[in-house]
Design a protein around this motif. Structure first.
Motif, PDB file in Angstrom:
ATOM      1  N   MET A   1       2.831  -0.049   6.837  1.00  0.00           N
ATOM      2  CA  MET A   1       3.921   0.181   5.895  1.00  0.00           C
ATOM      3  C   MET A   1       3.345   0.404   4.501  1.00  0.00           C
ATOM      4  SD  MET A   1       7.202  -2.229   5.028  1.00  0.00           S
ATOM      5  CE  MET A   1       8.393  -1.745   3.787  1.00  0.00           C
ATOM      6  N   LEU A   2       3.828   1.446   3.827  1.00  0.00           N
ATOM      7  CA  LEU A   2       3.360   1.777   2.498  1.00  0.00           C
ATOM      8  C   LEU A   2       4.478   1.594   1.481  1.00  0.00           C
ATOM      9  CD1 LEU A   2       1.452   5.117   3.280  1.00  0.00           C
ATOM     10  CD2 LEU A   2       0.537   2.794   3.241  1.00  0.00           C
ATOM     11  N   SER A   3       4.091   1.145   0.287  1.00  0.00           N
ATOM     12  CA  SER A   3       5.056   0.986  -0.801  1.00  0.00           C
ATOM     13  C   SER A   3       4.325   1.147  -2.122  1.00  0.00           C
ATOM     14  CB  SER A   3       5.741  -0.387  -0.722  1.00  0.00           C
ATOM     15  OG  SER A   3       4.779  -1.427  -0.839  1.00  0.00           O
ATOM     16  N   TRP A   4       5.087   1.296  -3.201  1.00  0.00           N
ATOM     17  CA  TRP A   4       4.514   1.423  -4.539  1.00  0.00           C
ATOM     18  C   TRP A   4       4.740   0.161  -5.340  1.00  0.00           C
ATOM     19  CZ3 TRP A   4       1.303   5.243  -5.271  1.00  0.00           C
ATOM     20  CH2 TRP A   4       1.497   6.484  -4.664  1.00  0.00           C
ATOM     21  N   ASP A   5       3.731  -0.237  -6.064  1.00  0.00           N
ATOM     22  CA  ASP A   5       3.851  -1.286  -7.079  1.00  0.00           C
ATOM     23  C   ASP A   5       3.427  -0.637  -8.389  1.00  0.00           C
ATOM     24  OD1 ASP A   5       3.907  -3.481  -8.685  1.00  0.00           O
ATOM     25  OD2 ASP A   5       2.268  -4.556  -7.697  1.00  0.00           O
ATOM     26  N   GLY A   6       4.393  -0.078  -9.110  1.00  0.00           N
ATOM     27  CA  GLY A   6       4.052   0.768 -10.241  1.00  0.00           C
ATOM     28  C   GLY A   6       3.424   2.040  -9.715  1.00  0.00           C
ATOM     29  N   TYR A   7       2.186   2.328 -10.125  1.00  0.00           N
ATOM     30  CA  TYR A   7       1.455   3.483  -9.619  1.00  0.00           C
ATOM     31  C   TYR A   7       0.366   3.072  -8.633  1.00  0.00           C
ATOM     32  CZ  TYR A   7       3.865   6.331 -13.053  1.00  0.00           C
ATOM     33  OH  TYR A   7       4.845   6.977 -13.776  1.00  0.00           O
ATOM     34  N   THR A   8       0.443   1.854  -8.136  1.00  0.00           N
ATOM     35  CA  THR A   8      -0.500   1.351  -7.145  1.00  0.00           C
ATOM     36  C   THR A   8       0.120   1.433  -5.766  1.00  0.00           C
ATOM     37  OG1 THR A   8      -1.510  -0.177  -8.730  1.00  0.00           O
ATOM     38  CG2 THR A   8      -1.850  -0.638  -6.394  1.00  0.00           C
ATOM     39  N   LEU A   9      -0.614   2.031  -4.820  1.00  0.00           N
ATOM     40  CA  LEU A   9      -0.162   2.122  -3.442  1.00  0.00           C
ATOM     41  C   LEU A   9      -0.511   0.826  -2.724  1.00  0.00           C
ATOM     42  CD1 LEU A   9       1.006   3.949  -1.162  1.00  0.00           C
ATOM     43  CD2 LEU A   9      -1.357   4.645  -0.686  1.00  0.00           C
TER      44      LEU A   9
END
Length: 306
Positions: free
Chosen positions: A1-9
């Motif tokens: 599962m992929l998600s964004w934390d700001g501009y961090t993957l």
């Protein structure tokens, strides 16, 4: 599962016990056809490999996420942070493999499953099937004799006609248990003589019998082989280069102009590779590559083992 934390993957990583955090410059959406089985077979089979990779600013792979990813979902996910998507769904298979083999330091491969647990259960199942099969065969041999063996042979022929090859692994498990150590010992002897170099169940190089002007690259068990021409000129394998770049290790097969024909990442043994090169008249060197040198070789390779 992929998600964004700001501009961090952020990528969930069950095998490592926690999420991985990356700052990709681009996402690489790929698909390619891979031949499987013996390359000498008249009817070759192919499988399609799908996945998504995170690239750094130089196009090196930070992480690979195997599996089917819908193009629309990938594009939408990337657009939320302004990250470009490289669409390689229709690129040449060799070009895709070469791109995926160009790994960045500290790269990672994600499977979505705890690797250690998966491997442990596979080993337990294989050993259990092998031991059970050996016991059955020993019982048949001591109690029923030759007639029973003929019956097993007829049953084997029937199974070959009716069942898919993957189900036959259980039937032949005893043979695998008995022959696997012998096969590994034979491979070790060939490596010591310089006949081959590599790993018994992984990538390896050899000169095939009857084809002295060919260098055969075998990615691993069940994978199709690639034969490269041998010779001093362009487009022909001339030398081997073992490299180190930060935490990365691997091997390049180069042509007479120093261009990389094939890239095989991994911990190749320098002594074994040198012995193989000397026996077969290939040039050989071990190099510590800087960033520019590694990037140049990795991005120019014609084909590779990802």
């Amino acid at each position: 599962m992929l998600s964004w934390d700001g501009y961090t993957l952020v990528a969930a990583d069950p095998a490592a016990g926690g999420p991985a955090r990356l700052r990709p410059a681009a996402l690489y959406h790929y698909r390619y056809a891979q031949e499987v089985g013996d390359s000498d077979e008249t009817e070759k089979k192919t499988k399609t490999v799908h996945g998504l990779a995170a690239l750094d600013r130089d196009g090196l792979v930070l992480a690979v996420f195997p599996g089917r990813w819908r193009a629309r979902d990938v594009t939408g996910f990337a657009e939320t942070r302004g990250v470009p998507v490289v669409n390689a769904l229709d690129d040449a298979p060799a070009r895709v493999r070469a791109t995926l083999a160009g790994r960045a330091p500290d790269w990672g491969r994600f499977t979505g499953l705890p690797a250690a647990r998966l491997a442990r259960w596979k080993r337990i199942a294989a050993v259990g099937a092998g031991v059970a099969g050996l016991l059955v065969m020993a019982y048949v041999a001591t109690t029923a004799g030759w007639i029973a063996w003929r019956g097993l042979g007829m049953l084997g022929n029937l199974l070959l006609d009716l069942l898919d090859a993957k189900w036959l692994a259980i039937f032949f498990a005893p043979l695998v248990v008995v022959l696997a150590p012998l096969r590994r010992r034979m491979h070790t002897g060939q490596v010591r003589r310089g006949v081959t170099v590599g790993f018994p169940d992984g990538p390896r190089l050899r000169i095939p019998r009857g084809k002295r002007r060919k260098l055969r690259v075998t990615p691993g068990r069940g994978a199709a082989r690639t034969d490269l021409d041998l010779g001093p000129g362009p487009d022909s394998a001339t030398s081997l280069t073992l490299y180190r770049h930060e935490g990365l290790r691997g091997l390049f097969v180069l042509d007479g102009h120093g261009c990389p024909l094939y890239h095989l990442p991994g911990p190749w043994n320098p002594e074994d590779a040198h012995r193989f090169a000397v026996r077969n008249g290939l040039g050989f060197e071990v190099r510590a590559l800087n960033r520019a040198e590694y990037l140049d070789l990795a991005t120019q390779a014609w084909d590779a083992l990802p």
